[in-house]
Design a protein around this motif. Sequence first.
Motif, PDB file in Angstrom:
ATOM      1  N   LYS A   1       0.807  -1.222   0.000  1.00  0.00           N
ATOM      2  CA  LYS A   1       0.000   0.000   0.000  1.00  0.00           C
ATOM      3  C   LYS A   1       0.839   1.270   0.000  1.00  0.00           C
ATOM      4  N   ALA A   2       2.030   1.207   0.554  1.00  0.00           N
ATOM      5  CA  ALA A   2       2.870   2.391   0.691  1.00  0.00           C
ATOM      6  C   ALA A   2       3.927   2.424  -0.404  1.00  0.00           C
ATOM      7  N   ASN A   3       4.193   3.593  -0.951  1.00  0.00           N
ATOM      8  CA  ASN A   3       5.238   3.749  -1.952  1.00  0.00           C
ATOM      9  C   ASN A   3       6.594   3.908  -1.263  1.00  0.00           C
ATOM     10  N   PRO A   4       7.713   3.916  -2.004  1.00  0.00           N
ATOM     11  CA  PRO A   4       9.033   3.999  -1.365  1.00  0.00           C
ATOM     12  C   PRO A   4       9.229   5.223  -0.490  1.00  0.00           C
ATOM     13  N   VAL A   5       8.714   6.380  -0.894  1.00  0.00           N
ATOM     14  CA  VAL A   5       8.867   7.589  -0.083  1.00  0.00           C
ATOM     15  C   VAL A   5       8.140   7.423   1.245  1.00  0.00           C
ATOM     16  N   GLN A   6       6.933   6.911   1.196  1.00  0.00           N
ATOM     17  CA  GLN A   6       6.185   6.686   2.424  1.00  0.00           C
ATOM     18  C   GLN A   6       6.885   5.684   3.329  1.00  0.00           C
ATOM     19  N   LEU A   7       7.433   4.619   2.745  1.00  0.00           N
ATOM     20  CA  LEU A   7       8.130   3.617   3.553  1.00  0.00           C
ATOM     21  C   LEU A   7       9.371   4.197   4.226  1.00  0.00           C
ATOM     22  N   ILE A   8      10.115   5.017   3.499  1.00  0.00           N
ATOM     23  CA  ILE A   8      11.323   5.618   4.073  1.00  0.00           C
ATOM     24  C   ILE A   8      10.963   6.562   5.213  1.00  0.00           C
ATOM     25  N   VAL A   9       9.947   7.413   4.984  1.00  0.00           N
ATOM     26  CA  VAL A   9       9.522   8.340   6.027  1.00  0.00           C
ATOM     27  C   VAL A   9       9.010   7.573   7.243  1.00  0.00           C
ATOM     28  N   MET A  10       8.211   6.538   7.006  1.00  0.00           N
ATOM     29  CA  MET A  10       7.692   5.734   8.109  1.00  0.00           C
ATOM     30  C   MET A  10       8.825   5.087   8.896  1.00  0.00           C
ATOM     31  N   SER A  11       9.844   4.589   8.192  1.00  0.00           N
ATOM     32  CA  SER A  11      10.963   3.928   8.867  1.00  0.00           C
ATOM     33  C   SER A  11      11.731   4.897   9.752  1.00  0.00           C
ATOM     34  N   LEU A  12      12.020   6.086   9.240  1.00  0.00           N
ATOM     35  CA  LEU A  12      12.775   7.063  10.016  1.00  0.00           C
ATOM     36  C   LEU A  12      11.993   7.526  11.245  1.00  0.00           C
ATOM     37  N   VAL A  13      10.704   7.800  11.044  1.00  0.00           N
ATOM     38  CA  VAL A  13       9.879   8.234  12.170  1.00  0.00           C
ATOM     39  C   VAL A  13       9.762   7.118  13.207  1.00  0.00           C
ATOM     40  N   GLU A  14       9.553   5.893  12.746  1.00  0.00           N
ATOM     41  CA  GLU A  14       9.386   4.783  13.681  1.00  0.00           C
ATOM     42  C   GLU A  14      10.655   4.507  14.477  1.00  0.00           C
ATOM     43  N   LEU A  15      11.807   4.613  13.840  1.00  0.00           N
ATOM     44  CA  LEU A  15      13.059   4.387  14.562  1.00  0.00           C
ATOM     45  C   LEU A  15      13.250   5.415  15.668  1.00  0.00           C
ATOM     46  N   ILE A  16      12.935   6.674  15.380  1.00  0.00           N
ATOM     47  CA  ILE A  16      13.043   7.707  16.412  1.00  0.00           C
ATOM     48  C   ILE A  16      12.103   7.399  17.572  1.00  0.00           C
ATOM     49  N   LEU A  17      10.861   7.054  17.246  1.00  0.00           N
ATOM     50  CA  LEU A  17       9.874   6.776  18.283  1.00  0.00           C
ATOM     51  C   LEU A  17      10.234   5.520  19.066  1.00  0.00           C
ATOM     52  N   PHE A  18      10.771   4.516  18.400  1.00  0.00           N
ATOM     53  CA  PHE A  18      11.149   3.294  19.089  1.00  0.00           C
ATOM     54  C   PHE A  18      12.293   3.547  20.063  1.00  0.00           C
ATOM     55  N   HIS A  19      13.261   4.363  19.646  1.00  0.00           N
ATOM     56  CA  HIS A  19      14.361   4.697  20.548  1.00  0.00           C
ATOM     57  C   HIS A  19      13.866   5.541  21.724  1.00  0.00           C
ATOM     58  N   VAL A  20      12.909   6.421  21.488  1.00  0.00           N
ATOM     59  CA  VAL A  20      12.326   7.198  22.591  1.00  0.00           C
ATOM     60  C   VAL A  20      11.610   6.277  23.564  1.00  0.00           C
ATOM     61  N   SER A  21      10.853   5.319  23.034  1.00  0.00           N
ATOM     62  CA  SER A  21      10.167   4.349  23.889  1.00  0.00           C
ATOM     63  C   SER A  21      11.164   3.522  24.692  1.00  0.00           C
ATOM     64  N   ARG A  22      12.263   3.123  24.050  1.00  0.00           N
ATOM     65  CA  ARG A  22      13.301   2.370  24.767  1.00  0.00           C
ATOM     66  C   ARG A  22      13.916   3.207  25.884  1.00  0.00           C
ATOM     67  N   CYS A  23      14.163   4.473  25.622  1.00  0.00           N
ATOM     68  CA  CYS A  23      14.750   5.347  26.650  1.00  0.00           C
ATOM     69  C   CYS A  23      13.809   5.530  27.837  1.00  0.00           C
ATOM     70  N   ILE A  24      12.513   5.647  27.566  1.00  0.00           N
ATOM     71  CA  ILE A  24      11.541   5.763  28.662  1.00  0.00           C
ATOM     72  C   ILE A  24      11.553   4.504  29.511  1.00  0.00           C
ATOM     73  N   ASN A  25      11.577   3.350  28.857  1.00  0.00           N
ATOM     74  CA  ASN A  25      11.578   2.085  29.601  1.00  0.00           C
ATOM     75  C   ASN A  25      12.850   1.899  30.417  1.00  0.00           C
ATOM     76  N   SER A  26      13.984   2.256  29.847  1.00  0.00           N
ATOM     77  CA  SER A  26      15.250   2.022  30.540  1.00  0.00           C
ATOM     78  C   SER A  26      15.552   3.086  31.593  1.00  0.00           C
ATOM     79  N   LYS A  27      15.191   4.346  31.317  1.00  0.00           N
ATOM     80  CA  LYS A  27      15.562   5.436  32.218  1.00  0.00           C
ATOM     81  C   LYS A  27      14.581   5.595  33.374  1.00  0.00           C
ATOM     82  N   TYR A  28      13.287   5.472  33.094  1.00  0.00           N
ATOM     83  CA  TYR A  28      12.277   5.735  34.117  1.00  0.00           C
ATOM     84  C   TYR A  28      11.660   4.461  34.691  1.00  0.00           C
ATOM     85  N   LEU A  29      11.549   3.417  33.875  1.00  0.00           N
ATOM     86  CA  LEU A  29      10.956   2.164  34.350  1.00  0.00           C
ATOM     87  C   LEU A  29      12.002   1.105  34.664  1.00  0.00           C
TER      88      LEU A  29
END
Length: 430
Positions: free
Chosen positions: A129-157
């Motif tokens: 369903k997603a074209n290459p531009v959408q996939l690249i943008v989704m990947s970059l955004v998701e990696l940032i959010l995943f690292h933020v989620s990891r930092c919350i779990n490791s630093k605060y929890l």
Amino acid sequence: MPSRYLSFRCSVPWLLLLLQALFLSRAFFAFPRADDINFSSSFYPVFQDVNHMVIFGFGFFLMVLRRYGYSSTGFNFLLIVLGVQFSVLVEDLLLLLRIQDSEFGVESLARAVMSMTAVVISAGAVLGKANPVQLIVMSLVELILFHVSRCINSKYLKVPENLTLMHGHLFGAYFGLAVTSRFPEPPPGLDKNRSSPKSELFSVLGTVFVWMFWPSFNSILAESQFQAMLSTYLALAVSAVAAFMLSALTSKDGKFRMAHIHSAVLAGGVTMSFTAIIIKHPWIAMILGLLGSVISILGSHCLQRCFNPPLKLQDTSGVHFTFGLPAVLGAVAAVVLRVVQKGISEQWSDLPSLGYLIFIEVGAFCQTISTALITGLITGLILNIKLLKAVHVSKYFDDQFYWEVSFQMILHSLWRSSISTLMKNSRYLN
């Protein structure tokens, strides 16, 4: 390329050039010399196993659609090689902000490859369903959010740093489901979102490779590698046996279904991602592998018929019951096992401490899912803006929209599709 197909000449190459220039400039100014990096020769074989699993295994695992094979494998490889560099860049940024303590090295490269499992799983939800531009943008955004989620779990929890990487299956599955719910639904009569014997064969080949290398994935950063590897392998073996058993029991004519084998044999590995380092007895891993396979197959029946239509879940490759549900099972099992182990060691004398442990473990689990769902919905809305050239629903699941495909291959595909349609109609008439 026919005029009715969009050209990505003015978007994809320049986006890739911009990103690669950013990665190159950061590596030139920040990364240490290769001579200054500590490297263990015993670490490389395990790292190579994880690399094979993510690139080769998941690349073929996603080849479930009969007219989307080029895009499934090619885009998966593109996202991984971009995402690994971007993940290292994000970790370097977190180091500069003093949020994370680990420096660049072979282990950081391994963490970057492991982080890409979340992106690949999410890409499976929006497959076709997603074209290459959408996939690249989704990947970059998701990696940032995943690292933020990891930092919350490791630093605060206070979740161990290595264990936060194992939340990738959970984060990727529900992030991908939230993103794909914002895409327009394909028309009911669209025939391209089906599989063929050849696509299913390649997909199961990828499943076998993921199955083979999953023990290395769960144990690469564990303190007790043998314990994690043994538990994961036993869980995978039991889940594979249970997949064949349940497939024959749940199908109408008592035959095996390749869709069941494709998803349920990996359930044991996903479940053990959270619990492999804390399981002391092999029989516990085997029970979890069995339960993971059961929840995967039964979940595929219930979700596709009961929940997917009203919730508008368009799970192309079944990432919810392949990765999402077994990951939930593994997270719940990890809470139970940690509480039982601590309760036995303290003879159940410190109940407030056990309550706090449950609060922390459940909080990390809920934080990961809620962050994935909320940010996934927002990301899905962003991906459908006109600037990113969203694909029309009539062009879903088609390699010809992105790749140079030979005319003979197209005719062969159309011929096989028409023959199969005629055979189905003849069955109904008889």
